[in-house]
Design an enzyme around this catalytic site. Structure first.
Site, PDB file in Angstrom:
ATOM      1  N   ASN A  10      -4.570  10.837  -7.707  1.00  0.00           N
ATOM      2  CA  ASN A  10      -5.722  10.542  -6.859  1.00  0.00           C
ATOM      3  C   ASN A  10      -5.799  11.663  -5.832  1.00  0.00           C
ATOM      4  OD1 ASN A  10      -7.665   9.482  -5.216  1.00  0.00           O
ATOM      5  ND2 ASN A  10      -6.669   7.488  -4.955  1.00  0.00           N
ATOM      6  N   ARG A  33      -8.443   9.796 -10.740  1.00  0.00           N
ATOM      7  CA  ARG A  33      -9.447   8.925 -10.134  1.00  0.00           C
ATOM      8  C   ARG A  33     -10.595   9.812  -9.657  1.00  0.00           C
ATOM      9  NH1 ARG A  33      -8.259   4.828  -5.895  1.00  0.00           N
ATOM     10  NH2 ARG A  33     -10.178   3.645  -5.818  1.00  0.00           N
ATOM     11  N   HIS A  67     -15.321   0.886  -5.748  1.00  0.00           N
ATOM     12  CA  HIS A  67     -14.143   0.018  -5.953  1.00  0.00           C
ATOM     13  C   HIS A  67     -14.114  -0.568  -7.365  1.00  0.00           C
ATOM     14  CE1 HIS A  67     -14.108  -0.959  -1.355  1.00  0.00           C
ATOM     15  NE2 HIS A  67     -13.230   0.015  -1.608  1.00  0.00           N
ATOM     16  N   HIS A 116     -12.901  -7.375  -2.731  1.00  0.00           N
ATOM     17  CA  HIS A 116     -11.978  -6.285  -2.377  1.00  0.00           C
ATOM     18  C   HIS A 116     -12.136  -6.079  -0.879  1.00  0.00           C
ATOM     19  CE1 HIS A 116      -9.840  -2.372  -3.161  1.00  0.00           C
ATOM     20  NE2 HIS A 116     -10.345  -2.177  -1.951  1.00  0.00           N
ATOM     21  N   GLY A 134     -10.459  -4.439   2.007  1.00  0.00           N
ATOM     22  CA  GLY A 134      -9.507  -3.506   2.621  1.00  0.00           C
ATOM     23  C   GLY A 134     -10.232  -2.824   3.756  1.00  0.00           C
ATOM     24  N   ARG A 172     -16.899   0.961   9.036  1.00  0.00           N
ATOM     25  CA  ARG A 172     -18.278   1.155   8.546  1.00  0.00           C
ATOM     26  C   ARG A 172     -19.145  -0.051   8.898  1.00  0.00           C
ATOM     27  NH1 ARG A 172     -16.476   2.423   2.517  1.00  0.00           N
ATOM     28  NH2 ARG A 172     -14.597   3.524   3.161  1.00  0.00           N
ATOM     29  N   PHE A 227      -6.786  -5.323  10.849  1.00  0.00           N
ATOM     30  CA  PHE A 227      -6.956  -6.762  11.038  1.00  0.00           C
ATOM     31  C   PHE A 227      -5.745  -7.439  11.676  1.00  0.00           C
ATOM     32  CE2 PHE A 227     -10.970  -8.397   9.171  1.00  0.00           C
ATOM     33  CZ  PHE A 227     -11.565  -7.165   9.046  1.00  0.00           C
ATOM     34  N   ARG A 228      -4.571  -6.834  11.545  1.00  0.00           N
ATOM     35  CA  ARG A 228      -3.409  -7.422  12.235  1.00  0.00           C
ATOM     36  C   ARG A 228      -3.618  -7.339  13.738  1.00  0.00           C
ATOM     37  NH1 ARG A 228       0.252  -4.020   8.224  1.00  0.00           N
ATOM     38  NH2 ARG A 228      -1.585  -2.761   8.548  1.00  0.00           N
ATOM     39  N   GLY A 248      -5.934  -4.900   1.089  1.00  0.00           N
ATOM     40  CA  GLY A 248      -5.129  -5.155   2.296  1.00  0.00           C
ATOM     41  C   GLY A 248      -5.383  -6.485   2.986  1.00  0.00           C
ATOM     42  N   GLY A 291      -7.573  -9.011   1.914  1.00  0.00           N
ATOM     43  CA  GLY A 291      -7.659 -10.091   0.923  1.00  0.00           C
ATOM     44  C   GLY A 291      -6.289 -10.559   0.454  1.00  0.00           C
ATOM     45  N   GLU A 292      -5.347  -9.635   0.368  1.00  0.00           N
ATOM     46  CA  GLU A 292      -4.003  -9.990  -0.113  1.00  0.00           C
ATOM     47  C   GLU A 292      -3.119 -10.530   1.000  1.00  0.00           C
ATOM     48  OE1 GLU A 292      -2.402  -6.419  -1.948  1.00  0.00           O
ATOM     49  OE2 GLU A 292      -4.257  -6.160  -3.074  1.00  0.00           O
ATOM     50  N   ASN A 293      -3.388 -10.083   2.236  1.00  0.00           N
ATOM     51  CA  ASN A 293      -2.410 -10.321   3.307  1.00  0.00           C
ATOM     52  C   ASN A 293      -2.853 -11.178   4.482  1.00  0.00           C
ATOM     53  OD1 ASN A 293      -0.194  -8.621   2.303  1.00  0.00           O
ATOM     54  ND2 ASN A 293      -1.717  -6.989   2.510  1.00  0.00           N
ATOM     55  N   GLU A 300      -4.753  -0.236  -8.735  1.00  0.00           N
ATOM     56  CA  GLU A 300      -5.710   0.702  -9.316  1.00  0.00           C
ATOM     57  C   GLU A 300      -5.019   1.718 -10.216  1.00  0.00           C
ATOM     58  OE1 GLU A 300      -7.040   0.834  -5.264  1.00  0.00           O
ATOM     59  OE2 GLU A 300      -9.107   1.067  -5.972  1.00  0.00           O
TER      60      GLU A 300
HETATM   61  P1  ADP Z   1      -7.783   1.034   2.135  1.00  0.00           P
HETATM   62  O1  ADP Z   1      -7.075   1.224   0.817  1.00  0.00           O
HETATM   63  O2  ADP Z   1      -9.271   0.844   2.011  1.00  0.00           O
HETATM   64  O3  ADP Z   1      -7.393   1.984   3.218  1.00  0.00           O
HETATM   65  P2  ADP Z   1      -6.197  -1.378   2.313  1.00  0.00           P
HETATM   66  O4  ADP Z   1      -6.549  -2.118   1.074  1.00  0.00           O
HETATM   67  O5  ADP Z   1      -4.872  -0.737   2.405  1.00  0.00           O
HETATM   68  O6  ADP Z   1      -7.366  -0.378   2.703  1.00  0.00           O
HETATM   69  O7  ADP Z   1      -6.357  -2.426   3.514  1.00  0.00           O
HETATM   70  C1  ADP Z   1      -6.157  -2.054   4.824  1.00  0.00           C
HETATM   71  C2  ADP Z   1      -6.463  -3.263   5.699  1.00  0.00           C
HETATM   72  O8  ADP Z   1      -5.557  -4.323   5.335  1.00  0.00           O
HETATM   73  C3  ADP Z   1      -6.277  -3.005   7.181  1.00  0.00           C
HETATM   74  O9  ADP Z   1      -7.408  -3.459   7.892  1.00  0.00           O
HETATM   75  C4  ADP Z   1      -5.096  -3.863   7.521  1.00  0.00           C
HETATM   76  O10 ADP Z   1      -5.217  -4.393   8.760  1.00  0.00           O
HETATM   77  C5  ADP Z   1      -5.189  -4.991   6.526  1.00  0.00           C
HETATM   78  N1  ADP Z   1      -3.900  -5.679   6.443  1.00  0.00           N
HETATM   79  C6  ADP Z   1      -2.747  -5.217   5.922  1.00  0.00           C
HETATM   80  N2  ADP Z   1      -1.756  -6.131   6.120  1.00  0.00           N
HETATM   81  C7  ADP Z   1      -2.319  -7.184   6.784  1.00  0.00           C
HETATM   82  C8  ADP Z   1      -1.824  -8.438   7.291  1.00  0.00           C
HETATM   83  N3  ADP Z   1      -0.550  -8.805   7.144  1.00  0.00           N
HETATM   84  N4  ADP Z   1      -2.697  -9.248   7.924  1.00  0.00           N
HETATM   85  C9  ADP Z   1      -3.993  -8.901   8.083  1.00  0.00           C
HETATM   86  N5  ADP Z   1      -4.509  -7.736   7.628  1.00  0.00           N
HETATM   87  C10 ADP Z   1      -3.687  -6.894   6.992  1.00  0.00           C
END
Ligand code: ADP
Length: 405
Positions: free
Chosen positions: A7, A91, A180, A208, A210, A241, A284-285, A331, A333-335, A384
């Site tokens: 990438n 990619r 994406h 998605h 992130g 954005r 988001f943290r 990021g 969505g998963e966390n 990906e």
């Molecule tokens: P990209 O690949 O577009 O840079 P990611 O998919 O890595 O983005 O996502 C980054 C986002 O995920 C950030 O806004 C980050 O705050 C969020 N993130 C990662 N871990 C956590 C968590 N534990 N709680 C909330 N948000 C999280």
């Protein structure tokens, strides 16, 4: 079969080397600040310690040379020779309308590939530079381009056109492309497997979420609509954005602030979204903890993000006619259990119910809906790179078949 996934960004190169039979990652790494002071390359071979190479990386060519050297050297390497690499998957952000799927990059398609540069001037040129470098350094390996836009090429024309004079579509290719795509395709395929359902019968919305964020309505494994547009600036409220705004704002702001239209677009890309709203962070943290400690604009940013995702999910349901699965990835969505909970709560009217205990998880594949939920809700960490490697594997096989025929 060993496949290298690359990438190439303007100043970075991410890579993963896969052994396809076992789907094992043999090595992975990241080169950053290419062409700038302080460039470095982090290389992690499987079963060996991580290596940090802090040497000057003047350009992509030298960077890929260093990566190949690390992959093959005695101390940090994982293969004996680069000839073991059957193919390289690249990619490529934009494939325009020409590329509806992945392609082996033969000389005759280079022109069409380069034509896509004007659609993604910040990304495509470095993606193509990576292909050129690998053609020189690993000439016996097939070079395969895997596009972020290709998955969305199945959208119907009434979805991808903008209601502007048609000549701009025919003349400049001005339309919704969506991005994406590699991630949306991966998570919907995984979801069908997890749910034990045939992909051809599944109607789902993949989220998605992130730093960049987009939704995709997927019917029978095909993208039928997505929230991003001509560029990745459109759609949802994102990290930095704006997402969708009234286009007249561009001219208004340009005049008020004495800026050019492209300077305003830069602000909409880099200083807006939850960062611009909160004045705190795009992460988001940080936002979740700032909102908890009473910072109102951080709470406003989160409210707007959740509203934007929920509203757009609602807008996509009629396209599908029925919703079987809602899938969270990337990021946030998963966390972020909190964001998932808030989005799902606002979708109660669709019969969506999630199990709070199951939802209290991070970075794992799991179904978080209750057994009586009308829609099955999943968390599927995106991958990906493996998706790109799988695309490469299948396209090489097809290529070999057609050669044999
Ligand atoms: P990209 O690949 O577009 O840079 P990611 O998919 O890595 O983005 O996502 C980054 C986002 O995920 C950030 O806004 C980050 O705050 C969020 N993130 C990662 N871990 C956590 C968590 N534990 N709680 C909330 N948000 C999280």
């Amino acid at each position: 079969m060993k496949i290298l996934v690359l990438n190439c960004g303007s100043s970075s190169v991410k890579y993963k080397l896969f052994e396809m039979e076992s789907a094992k990652v043999l090595a992975q790494g990241l080169a950053e600040r290419i062409g700038m002071p302080g460039s470095c390359l982090k290389h992690k071979p499987a079963g060996k310690p991580e290596v940090l190479l802090d040497q000057i990386l003047p350009g992509h060519s030298e960077t890929v040379e260093n990566i190949l050297e690390l992959l093959t050297c005695q101390k940090h390497g994982v293969i004996n020779s680069i000839q073991e690499i059957t193919a390289v998957g690249h990619r490529v952000v934009h494939g325009g309308e020409k590329f509806k799927g992945s392609v082996i990059v033969e000389d005759n398609i280079f022109k069409d590939l380069e034509k896509c540069n004007e659609l993604a001037p910040l990304h495509n040129p470095s993606n193509i530079a990576g292909i050129n470098v690998c053609k020189n350094l690993i000439p016996y390996a097939s070079q395969v381009a895997v596009f972020d836009t290709a998955f969305h090429q199945t959208m119907p024309s009434y979805v991808y056109n903008y209601a502007i004079p048609y000549r701009y579509y025919s003349g400049y290719g001005l339309r919704k492309y969506g991005f994406h795509g590699i991630s949306h395709k991966y998570v919907v395929q995984r979801s069908a497997k997890i749910l034990g359902q045939n992909l051809t019968c599944l109607k789902g919305i993949t989220c998605h979420l992130g730093n960049g964020a987009s939704l995709c309505a997927v019917d029978a494994g095909k993208s039928v609509d997505t929230t991003m547009g001509f560029t990745p600036l459109a759609g949802l409220v994102m990290g930095t954005r704006s997402g969708d705004i009234d286009p007249a704002i561009v001219d208004f702001l340009a005049e008020k602030e004495g800026l050019s239209p492209s300077e305003v677009i830069e602000i909409l890309n880099r200083e807006s979204g939850v960062l611009g709203l909160s004045g705190v962070s795009s992460d988001f943290r940080d936002l979740e903890s700032a909102a908890r400690s009473g910072i109102k604009r951080a709470a406003l940013a989160l409210d707007m993000f959740v509203y934007s995702v929920s509203k757009n999910i609602g807008a996509l349901v009629p396209t599908l006619g029925r919703l079987d699965a809602l899938v969270f990835t990337a990021g946030i969505g998963e966390n972020s259990p909190e964001i998932r909970f808030r989005i799902c709560s606002s979708l109660n009217y669709l019969g969506i119910k999630i199990d709070e205990q199951k939802n209290d998880c991070r970075g794992m594949e799991i179904e978080i809906s209750t057994s009586d939920s009308a829609v099955r809700v999943l968390v599927v960490p995106t991958d990906e790179e493996i998706m790109i490697a799988n695309e490469v594997k299948s396209i090489i096989k097809d290529g070999q078949l057609s050669l044999a025929n």
